[in-house]
Design a protein around this motif. Structure first.
Motif, PDB file in Angstrom:
ATOM      1  N   GLY A  45      19.095 -23.583  33.292  1.00 17.24           N
ATOM      2  CA  GLY A  45      18.365 -24.587  32.540  1.00 17.24           C
ATOM      3  C   GLY A  45      17.443 -25.376  33.446  1.00 17.24           C
ATOM      4  O   GLY A  45      17.502 -25.263  34.668  1.00 17.24           O
ATOM      5  N   ILE A  76      15.870 -21.749  30.699  1.00 21.43           N
ATOM      6  CA  ILE A  76      16.007 -22.225  29.329  1.00 21.43           C
ATOM      7  C   ILE A  76      15.509 -23.673  29.284  1.00 21.43           C
ATOM      8  O   ILE A  76      16.137 -24.560  29.864  1.00 21.43           O
ATOM      9  CB  ILE A  76      17.477 -22.151  28.855  1.00 21.43           C
ATOM     10  N   ALA A  79      17.740 -27.142  28.931  1.00 20.80           N
ATOM     11  CA  ALA A  79      19.181 -26.878  29.043  1.00 20.80           C
ATOM     12  C   ALA A  79      19.730 -27.392  30.365  1.00 20.80           C
ATOM     13  O   ALA A  79      19.056 -27.356  31.387  1.00 20.80           O
ATOM     14  CB  ALA A  79      19.459 -25.380  28.920  1.00 20.80           C
ATOM     15  N   MET A  83      24.554 -25.291  29.110  1.00 26.80           N
ATOM     16  CA  MET A  83      23.718 -24.641  28.093  1.00 26.80           C
ATOM     17  C   MET A  83      24.057 -25.128  26.682  1.00 26.80           C
ATOM     18  O   MET A  83      23.606 -24.548  25.696  1.00 26.80           O
ATOM     19  CB  MET A  83      23.823 -23.108  28.153  1.00 26.80           C
ATOM     20  N   HIS A  86      21.970 -24.854  23.452  1.00 23.15           N
ATOM     21  CA  HIS A  86      21.031 -23.755  23.695  1.00 23.15           C
ATOM     22  C   HIS A  86      21.730 -22.400  23.660  1.00 23.15           C
ATOM     23  O   HIS A  86      21.157 -21.401  24.073  1.00 23.15           O
ATOM     24  CB  HIS A  86      20.351 -23.941  25.057  1.00 23.15           C
TER      25      HIS A  86
END
Length: 104
Positions: A45, A76, A79, A83, A86
Motif C-alpha cells: 500500500g 494499492i 492501503a 490492506m 482494499h
C-alpha cells in the motif's frame, strides 16, 4: 515501529517478531533471490500514515530487478499494511496474476 528502528536499531512487530535495521538492510541489498524461478507479484500500500509500509514498498521496488522477468510490484492506492478496506482489489489483482502465470 520505524521510529524504534531509527532510534534503537530494532523494534517489535505485532505478533512479537523482531525487526532490525540489519534485517531491513539485508532485504534491500543481500537477499538471495536466485532460487525464485517464476515471476512474483508483490503488493504494498501507499497510505501516507503508514511509514513502515511505504518503506517496505520502496525496498521491494529496489529488489524487483533481481526477481525473475515478468515480476511486478503493485501499489494499492491508499492501503496500509493490513490492506483493510482494499481486500477486494487485492484479491482481484492476485487472481488475475494467478490466471496469467499459473493457468489451470
Amino acid at each position: 515501529m520505524l521510529r524504534g528502528i531509527e532510534a534503537d536499531g530494532r523494534a517489535r512487530m505485532p505478533g512479537g517478531h523482531l525487526l532490525t535495521r540489519e534485517s531491513l538492510d539485508g532485504f534491500a541489498a543481500d537477499a538471495d533471490l536466485s532460487a525464485v524461478g517464476q515471476p512474483v507479484l508483490l503488493m504494498y500500500g501507499d497510505a501516507a500514515d503508514d511509514p513502515e509500509e511505504l518503506m517496505l514498498a520502496r525496498l521491494a521496488g529496489e529488489r524487483l530487478p533481481s526477481l525473475p522477468a515478468g515480476s511486478r510490484l503493485d501499489v494499492i492506492p491508499g492501503a496500509d499494511h493490513t490492506m483493510e478496506g482494499h481486500l477486494d482489489e487485492v484479491a482481484e489483482r492476485g487472481l488475475a496474476w494467478l490466471e496469467r502465470h499459473c493457468p489451470a
